[in-house]
Design an enzyme around this catalytic site. Structure first.
Site: not given
Length: 921
Positions: A664, A668, A732, A396, A354, A761, A757
């Site tokens: 640029d 392009d 686990n 370019d 998560e 985390d 958990n």
């Protein structure tokens, strides 16, 4: 008094007359999609532009409802209500709630939300709070980080020039016109006045005044022009300006850019002056048609996004298989289906990484901060990882490989020997011409020492000039030296100058230009072209000082004296930057609208190995399948149109490459949008900056190389979390399946799984700040969900081996083998599971020996120590009862240390076996 009443009445009339229904813009996007391959502008738009170009100036003014002295302010306001502002269709900024929704919307957050709702419905408030906190923290962190990054990028989105000079008839002129029309009263207002108007407020019918240095603020039709040259490189990629006239001229292939009396938004005036009328604004311009094509098309998912989605669904599918197994095993063995459902729900949460969105965003945001210190603005955080995954860079030529500054490379006689006389003649021509002072002339005039040598102001006097035009492709000046003779000096394209030459000079002698000499001359100039030099021929003719007016007819019987050759030299930093990119596993391909010979010369100068060359006409003749093969084997792609650039990028992506494109100009922009990572500069045209993911404040490949390294660090740190979480959670769950089958009580309560958990985390929040081994940065790194699944199968069961050994320890050594002793059993496994999960971070973060050959950054070390301390404190401290845990005997901890050391040793051994067989990413 009568004047004021009349004025008020006329204004009311005008306001009512101008409040018409809203003007609906042309369906440019649909037309673009239906246009033939290689056409960048809709046929209907091209036809409209050509029709206006063919009309005489007075007819154009009448058709657009304007006046020779321009519009009044009231008329301009009325037209603006119909046509809208003169702005191209940029991507509109998202509203905050839309952005927040997009930050929330990913498979993990949706799944966790569903689990939180189920927990709430089953009145498990602790689980609801824990799961909900994970979702909120992840979403808000991503929202805040992306908001900051986008705000920084928005500061660059301003036009270089934002005003235009227009003619405005004042109120007195407006009233005089209406008074004459409706009341028969003759008034005498003052002439039109010049005003500066923001570009966004221009409307069709506005009369604009243009001079050197001005941007073309909209699509305009010239009414008058004098020596007007316009740089169209932003639209066409041409390196040299083109001359514009009041006459339309030919329109080959229906391309409006070839019409000589039209100028287009996004270009700029190099020299000369002009008066023009605005014929199209905003999205109805040629610029707007391309811009709308770029900004309205949906982005295809980048390699990063596709990879994250694959990993997400892999883990979700795994969860959908394992969770029902846990549910049914516990339900059938214990008979308590409610408790079994809660436990299975906790397993589902445990299998879900998560914090992946939060870890990814934090890592990317840290990379964005580092890059901002190196003059790089990150518009989209995902683009940083694509830096690291990029294995092909399309760029370019001008300004990236070169200095964007043409220099005079050589001045030779007709047979290639160095000649000062040629340079002298070229200098006089450039010095005295009053038309276009292009980059070639600027390069010649930089030889300031020649001015003193020739004493142009004293020894020479300009007599006349024969201006340049694109049918002759040459221009001449006539000068008088000490007023005793006239000298015509002609400079221009080789073939056009040779066509008016009858003699050729070699040293002090002059000979007739016969076929043998002509062949020799073409051999010499072909050799210069092969070196990438642009060759300009110089010829002269001595004339009697009998008249002061000369014309094109006088350009005959000239003597060729030699050539001046120009080059846009390579940047000094380009060669080492290319070497660094190659060392980092990135292949550079050059995509340019320029000539292939010039491009090849530049590539050789910067040490870029050329494997093949393709030009635009070759590409158009190929199918996608043939082009896919040819694109792999070519390095230089020259004379390209915007659509050809975009097609090449898509073909390379289709071949499995992660493609970066650097450009640029508006030509392009489609390719920038099509690439996995679009790279532009702050001086680029507005639409190119809009289409780019990364904006450089300095146009340098060395900055890109630094970005590549930062991207790979970012990716490596994200991959650490995914590998560690996936393998650990898999282990686990496998352990839970074993325990559920043989132990008469739950091996761990749902609350224990959620807290474990969450703590795990939290320990990973420091991963974005972790170090990365040097050998992990040498090659492009890509997402590989299949490799992740294999990694889970190899490393997940290792933790299960020691989980099962912990079961045996608690069951046989500490007697936790009955329902009455289940809290002790659960406490022992809670501590061992959390500590093994936390320590495995340091094992999997590197291929090397942890803590000795490769040490984690101090934030990760500190966070690991904190979480281990909390994990031991919870069962041993006063909060144990709240979490349904109990204190462990001190004799447990030597066993724990031995288990963890054995776990780390076995993991290190498995790393060696796995890396030798499958490699280590």
């Amino acid at each position: 008094m009568r004047f004021e009443i009349m004025k008020k009445g006329l204004l009311t009339f005008l306001q009512k007359g101008l409040s018409a229904r809203q003007f609906r813009r042309l369906a440019i996007l649909d037309l673009l999609r239906g246009a033939a391959a290689g056409k960048e502008v809709p046929h209907r738009l091209a036809g409209r532009l050509e029709a206006l170009a063919r009309l005489v100036p007075s007819a154009v003014v009448t058709r657009l409802g304007s006046h020779a002295d321009g519009l009044t302010e009231t008329e301009a306001v009325g037209k603006r209500e119909l046509t809208g502002l003169n702005e191209v269709g940029h991507e509109k900024p998202m509203r905050w709630f839309t952005h927040l929704w997009l930050c929330y919307r990913n498979p993990f957050n949706v799944l966790l939300t569903l689990l939180a709702v189920i927990s709430w419905l089953t009145e498990d408030m602790k689980a609801t709070v824990v799961i909900g906190s994970m979702v909120v923290i992840s979403t808000l962190l991503r929202f805040v980080q992306e908001k900051r990054s986008n705000s920084a990028a928005d500061k660059l989105k301003e036009m270089v020039s934002n005003t235009a000079t227009v003619l405005r008839r004042d109120m007195a002129q407006e009233i005089a016109q209406e008074a004459r029309q409706y009341f028969g009263v003759q008034l005498h207002p003052q002439a039109a006045r010049r005003v500066e108007v923001p570009i966004r407020l221009l409307v069709p019918g506005d009369i604009v005044l243009l001079s050197a240095g001005d941007m073309i603020p909209a699509d305009v039709r010239l009414l008058a022009a004098k020596d007007l040259f316009v740089a169209q490189a932003a639209l066409t990629g041409e390196s040299l300006p083109v001359e514009k006239f009041c006459e339309a001229g030919p329109c080959p292939d229906g391309n409006p850019l070839e019409l000589g009396n039209l100028c287009f938004m996004g270009t700029n005036v190099v020299s000369g002056t002009a008066t023009a009328i605005v014929i199209a604004t905003g999205s109805n311009t040629y610029f707007g048609a391309l811009a709308e094509r770029v900004t309205t098309q949906d982005r295809t998912p980048t390699q990063f996004q596709a990879g994250v989605n694959k990993v997400s669904w892999l883990l979700i599918r795994f969860m959908f298989v394992m969770t029902p197994l846990v549910l049914f095993i516990n339900g059938f063995t214990r008979g308590d289906w409610v408790e079994a459902a809660l436990f299975a729900l906790s397993i589902a949460v445990g299998l879900t990484p998560e914090m992946l969105p939060m870890i990814v965003t934090s890592t990317l945001a840290k990379g964005a901060v580092i890059l901002s210190r190196k003059k790089v603005i990150v518009k989209r955080l995902d683009a940083i990882q694509n830096f690291g995954a990029m294995d092909v860079l399309c760029t370019d030529k001008t300004g990236t490989l070169t200095r964007d500054r043409i220099v005079l490379e050589r001045h030779t006689d007709a047979f290639g020997a160095v000649s000062d006389e040629v340079l002298d003649m070229a200098y006089l021509n450039s010095c005295y011409q009053t038309g276009l002072k292009n980059l070639l002339d600027v390069a010649v005039l930089e030889h300031a020492d020649l001015h003193q040598k020739l004493d142009a102001a004293g020894n020479f006097r300009k007599v006349d000039e024969i201006p340049f035009d694109f049918s002759r492709r040459r221009m001449s000046v006539v000068v008088s030296e000490h007023d005793d003779r006239h000298l015509l000096i002609c400079k221009g394209a080789l073939e056009e100058v040779l066509s008016v030459c009858s003699h050729v000079r070699h040293g002090e002698t002059t000979g007739v230009l016969d076929q043998a000499l002509l062949a020799r001359i073409r051999t010499v100039t072909a050799g210069l072209n092969q070196e990438g030099l642009r060759v300009v021929a110089v010829a002269t003719r001595a004339l009697p000082a009998a008249r002061d007016t000369y014309g094109v007819a006088d350009e005959s019987g000239l003597t060729l004296v030699g050539y001046i050759a120009f080059l846009d030299p390579a940047k000094e930093s380009t060669a080492p930057a290319l070497a660094a990119l190659k060392a980092n596993g990135i292949e550079v391909k050059v995509l340019t609208g320029d000539n292939e010979r010039v491009t090849l010369k530049v590539c050789r100068d910067v040490g870029l190995a050329i494997r093949g060359v393709l030009v635009g006409t070759d590409i158009d003749a190929m199918s996608d399948a043939r082009l896919a093969v040819a694109a792999e084997n070519a390095t230089v792609f020259a004379r390209l149109s915007p659509i050809q650039k975009e097609r090449l990028v898509r073909v390379l992506r289709g071949n499995g490459h992660v493609v970066g494109f650097m450009g640029d100009g508006i030509n392009d922009a489609p390719a920038l949008r099509a690439a996995d990572i679009g790279i532009s500069v702050d001086s680029a045209v507005d639409i190119a900056r809009e289409a780019a993911d990364i904006i450089l404040l300095e146009k340098s490949l060395m900055v890109l190389d630094q970005g590549v390294i930062e991207g790979r660090k970012t990716f490596a740190n994200m991959l650490k979390y995914i590998k560690m979480t996936a393998s650990s959670n898999f282990g686990n769950v496998f352990s839970v399946l074993v325990a559920s089958a043989f132990i008469p009580f739950l091996p761990m309560l749902p609350l224990h799984l959620l807290v474990q958990n969450l703590l795990y985390d939290v320990s990973q929040v420091a991963i974005p700040f972790d170090n990365v081994d040097e050998d992990a940065l040498r090659q492009p790194q890509k997402w590989n969900p299949d490799e992740l699944g294999r990694f889970m199968l190899f490393f997940g069961p290792i933790s299960s081996v020691f989980d099962i050994s912990t079961y045996a320890l608690m069951w046989f050594v500490f007697g936790a083998n009955t329902a009455a002793q289940q809290t002790l059993f659960q406490s022992g496994w809670f501590v061992e599971g959390l500590l093994s999960q936390t320590l495995i971070v340091h094992m999997i973060r590197t291929r090397k020996l942890p803590f000795i050959q490769s040490r984690a950054a101090w934030p990760l070390l500190a966070m690991t120590a904190v979480i281990i301390s909390i994990g031991i404190f919870l069962p041993m401290g006063p909060l144990a009862g709240y979490f349904k845990l109990q204190a462990l005997p001190l004799s447990y901890f030597p066993w724990l240390i031995a288990t963890l050391l054995a776990y780390m040793a076995l993991t290190q051994a498995m790393k060696g076996f796995y890396a030798r067989r499958y490699g280590w990413q």
